[in-house]
Design an enzyme around this catalytic site. Structure first.
Site, PDB file in Angstrom:
ATOM      1  N   HIS A 173      14.480  17.007 -38.929  1.00 41.48           N
ATOM      2  CA  HIS A 173      13.645  15.793 -38.841  1.00 41.48           C
ATOM      3  C   HIS A 173      14.078  14.779 -39.916  1.00 41.48           C
ATOM      4  CE1 HIS A 173      10.026  13.381 -38.987  1.00 41.48           C
ATOM      5  NE2 HIS A 173       9.323  14.183 -38.215  1.00 41.48           N
ATOM      6  N   GLU A 277      16.174  12.428 -35.323  1.00 44.07           N
ATOM      7  CA  GLU A 277      16.060  13.874 -35.458  1.00 44.07           C
ATOM      8  C   GLU A 277      16.890  14.577 -34.393  1.00 44.07           C
ATOM      9  OE1 GLU A 277      11.807  14.706 -35.428  1.00 44.07           O
ATOM     10  OE2 GLU A 277      11.426  12.657 -36.056  1.00 44.07           O
TER      11      GLU A 277
HETATM   12  C1  BG6 Z   1       7.939  12.971 -35.426  1.00 41.07           C
HETATM   13  C2  BG6 Z   1       6.985  12.997 -34.274  1.00 41.07           C
HETATM   14  O1  BG6 Z   1       8.981  13.851 -35.159  1.00 41.07           O
HETATM   15  O2  BG6 Z   1       7.271  13.399 -36.600  1.00 41.07           O
HETATM   16  C3  BG6 Z   1       5.809  12.097 -34.595  1.00 41.07           C
HETATM   17  O3  BG6 Z   1       7.640  12.592 -33.076  1.00 41.07           O
HETATM   18  C4  BG6 Z   1       5.152  12.562 -35.897  1.00 41.07           C
HETATM   19  O4  BG6 Z   1       4.884  12.154 -33.525  1.00 41.07           O
HETATM   20  C5  BG6 Z   1       6.201  12.585 -36.989  1.00 41.07           C
HETATM   21  O5  BG6 Z   1       4.100  11.703 -36.230  1.00 41.07           O
HETATM   22  C6  BG6 Z   1       5.680  13.057 -38.351  1.00 41.07           C
HETATM   23  O6  BG6 Z   1       5.124  14.316 -38.275  1.00 41.07           O
HETATM   24  P1  BG6 Z   1       4.436  14.966 -39.537  1.00 41.07           P
HETATM   25  O7  BG6 Z   1       3.876  16.292 -39.077  1.00 41.07           O
HETATM   26  O8  BG6 Z   1       5.488  15.151 -40.575  1.00 41.07           O
HETATM   27  O9  BG6 Z   1       3.370  14.013 -39.986  1.00 41.07           O
END
Ligand code: BG6
Length: 305
Positions: A173, A277
């Site tokens: 991510h 990602e």
């Molecule tokens: C992204 C998702 O990968 O991560 C989003 O597609 C999400 O929907 C974002 O809000 C952040 O996620 P997190 O759990 O780190 O707040």
């Protein structure tokens, strides 16, 4: 140095390439150094927290990020595993799986890349166990290797240990630091289909390069193996080449979501970050048979724009 840290340093430090450090964010990190480049990888979540290429930050990290809390660190390269996004069977389970806040184990460090060229590398592993059974009842080992040379390569390997098959979704991510959100574009996904998470996973098709002028939260599906982030503000291009992945997520929270999240570091923080990602997500679900293995890789190279 604590005795744990001394022991880790004795086993895994490599002069001029790999050191063990106590992070000001609170936990233990591995520092990789390769010439003018460096990277920091936390034991928590095997999360890359920082990558400097010729002294310039490539990744974005929230200013208030802290290790050792119940909340995942926002920024760097979180590992989402063994599911991406909300859990398919139970929305009360944590988003993006559970290994972001677990302590991983250092398995190896090294001084060469897979093809034998000089590099600095670390491999961390996490094995699911009784502590995870309420969230995920399967036996598996996940391993992340981080290799720093003139670019940065990551290899995420899942090995199934139990007697029943399971479905895997996952993501590396990556939060890229950008000059300004109005001056970036993402190339390489033209014509691809995507699931638009902002409008209930509506299926749409990408026309032209991606630009960001609103909340963007999309899962691109199909061939997503060669993507480029072009950043006019920082005058650089980042090539993102992946294998073992047939989906890519592009995410920028924009104004409203930034305010809702509260850990971005201010109302304008979304202007300096963009997540691209490398994933197995959306339609791209991997079924792993007992004893089976799946490997997803990504390689980042930075060049002047
Ligand atoms: C992204 C998702 O990968 O991560 C989003 O597609 C999400 O929907 C974002 O809000 C952040 O996620 P997190 O759990 O780190 O707040």
């Amino acid at each position: 140095m604590t005795s744990d840290m001394t022991d880790l340093a004795r086993r895994f430090a490599l002069a001029g390439k790999v050191t063990l450090e106590a992070s000001p964010l609170g936990g233990t990190v591995v520092r990789l150094t390769h010439g003018p480049h460096s990277a920091l990888v936390a034991l928590q979540g095997a999360q890359v927290l920082e990558w400097r290429h010729h002294g310039h930050d490539v990744l974005w990290l929230a200013p208030a990020a802290r290790l050792g809390t119940a909340k995942a660190v926002r920024g760097g390269i979180p590992v989402c595993w063994p599911w991406f996004g909300p859990n398919a069977g139970d929305p009360a389970k944590p988003q993006h799986g559970f290994v972001r806040t677990r302590d991983w184990t250092i398995e190896a460090t090294g001084g060469t890349s897979a093809d034998g060229r000089p590099a600095a590398s670390v491999t961390l592993g996490y094995r699911t166990g009784a502590q995870d059974a309420a969230l995920w009842p399967h036996e598996a080992t996940v391993r992340l290797s981080v290799v720093l040379d003139d670019g940065l390569s990551l290899v995420l390997e899942t090995t199934a240990g139990g007697a029943a098959p399971f479905d895997l979704t996952e993501a590396l991510h990556t939060y890229f630091r950008i000059g300004d959100v109005s001056r970036v574009r993402v190339e390489g996904l033209e014509g691809r289909e995507y699931l638009d998470k902002v409008v209930g996973y509506a299926r749409r098709r990408q026309a032209g390069a991606i630009t960001i002028g609103e909340e963007v939260d999309r899962i691109y599906v199909g061939d997503t193996s060669d993507v480029t982030l072009v950043d006019e503000g920082l005058r650089r291009r980042i090539a993102i080449r992946s294998t073992g992945s047939r989906s890519a997520v592009v995410w920028n929270p924009w104004v409203h979501r930034t305010a809702q999240m509260g850990d971005m570091g201010g109302p304008d923080a979304y202007r300096q970050m963009l997540c691209i990602e490398t994933a197995n997500a959306g339609d791209d679900v991997i079924r792993i048979a007992p004893g089976g293995r799946h490997v997803m890789t990504v390689r980042y190279d930075v060049a002047p724009a």
